[in-house]
Design a protein around this motif. Structure first.
Motif, PDB file in Angstrom:
ATOM      1  N   ASP A   8       2.525  -0.008  35.140  1.00 50.51           N
ATOM      2  CA  ASP A   8       3.077   1.306  34.806  1.00 50.51           C
ATOM      3  C   ASP A   8       4.506   1.236  34.285  1.00 50.51           C
ATOM      4  OD1 ASP A   8       3.607   0.539  37.516  1.00 50.51           O
ATOM      5  OD2 ASP A   8       4.323   2.555  37.941  1.00 50.51           O
ATOM      6  N   SER A   9       5.113   0.069  34.317  1.00 52.96           N
ATOM      7  CA  SER A   9       6.470  -0.094  33.812  1.00 52.96           C
ATOM      8  C   SER A   9       6.452  -0.595  32.369  1.00 52.96           C
ATOM      9  CB  SER A   9       7.247  -1.093  34.670  1.00 52.96           C
ATOM     10  OG  SER A   9       8.444  -1.482  34.015  1.00 52.96           O
ATOM     11  N   PRO A  10       6.971   0.211  31.422  1.00 53.28           N
ATOM     12  CA  PRO A  10       7.031  -0.251  30.030  1.00 53.28           C
ATOM     13  C   PRO A  10       7.857  -1.533  29.890  1.00 53.28           C
ATOM     14  CG  PRO A  10       7.488   2.106  30.149  1.00 53.28           C
ATOM     15  CD  PRO A  10       7.452   1.589  31.559  1.00 53.28           C
ATOM     16  N   LEU A  11       8.902  -1.669  30.687  1.00 53.93           N
ATOM     17  CA  LEU A  11       9.753  -2.852  30.624  1.00 53.93           C
ATOM     18  C   LEU A  11       8.985  -4.107  31.040  1.00 53.93           C
ATOM     19  CD1 LEU A  11      12.607  -3.901  30.082  1.00 53.93           C
ATOM     20  CD2 LEU A  11      13.135  -3.444  32.477  1.00 53.93           C
ATOM     21  N   VAL A  12       8.220  -4.011  32.111  1.00 51.21           N
ATOM     22  CA  VAL A  12       7.428  -5.156  32.561  1.00 51.21           C
ATOM     23  C   VAL A  12       6.370  -5.505  31.523  1.00 51.21           C
ATOM     24  CG1 VAL A  12       5.773  -5.970  34.303  1.00 51.21           C
ATOM     25  CG2 VAL A  12       7.850  -4.765  35.013  1.00 51.21           C
ATOM     26  N   ARG A  13       5.666  -4.494  31.012  1.00 54.07           N
ATOM     27  CA  ARG A  13       4.651  -4.757  29.981  1.00 54.07           C
ATOM     28  C   ARG A  13       5.269  -5.440  28.763  1.00 54.07           C
ATOM     29  NH1 ARG A  13       3.260   0.575  30.823  1.00 54.07           N
ATOM     30  NH2 ARG A  13       3.751   1.081  28.650  1.00 54.07           N
TER      31      ARG A  13
END
Length: 120
Positions: free
Chosen positions: A9-14
């Motif tokens: 759910d984290s754009p940064l992690v993706r």
């Protein structure tokens, strides 16, 4: 080219996982929660070689998503990704069908080594 689904759910992690995996030559698909991940698995099925699944997500948590994907016949390796590291949670992840475990923040060499190992 091996196809990997990243569900977080984290754009940064993706974004970080996508950049690392693409640099290694993998085709990366993404989903922003467990429900979207399950939809992608249902749609893409056997064309996926591996899934990386965040444990704590809205809509449908990662362990429930893994369990449902396994019940639907998805056989590719599934790695859990979480900030938690309790033995109980790891045991639950294995029980629902997780193949591996990575703890956030994951560094690129560990990610790549785990993915390479699971994909042979």
């Amino acid at each position: 080219m091996k196809r990997i689904l990243v569900i977080d759910d984290s754009p940064l992690v993706r974004s970080a996982l996508r950049a690392c995996l693409r640099a290694e030559g993998y085709d990366v698909l993404e989903a922003d929660d467990g429900a979207a991940g399950l939809e992608t698995i249902t749609r893409e099925g056997s064309s996926l070689d591996l899934a990386i699944v965040d444990v704590n997500m809205p809509e449908l948590d990662g362990l429930s998503m893994i369990e449902q994907a396994r019940q639907a016949g998805f056989v590719a390796p599934m790695i859990t990704l979480t900030t938690e590291s309790s033995r109980n949670l790891r045991d639950r992840a294995r029980a629902v069908g997780a193949t591996g475990w990575l703890t956030k923040p994951v560094d690129a060499p560990d990610l790549v080594a785990t993915v390479r190992y699971l994909l042979g």
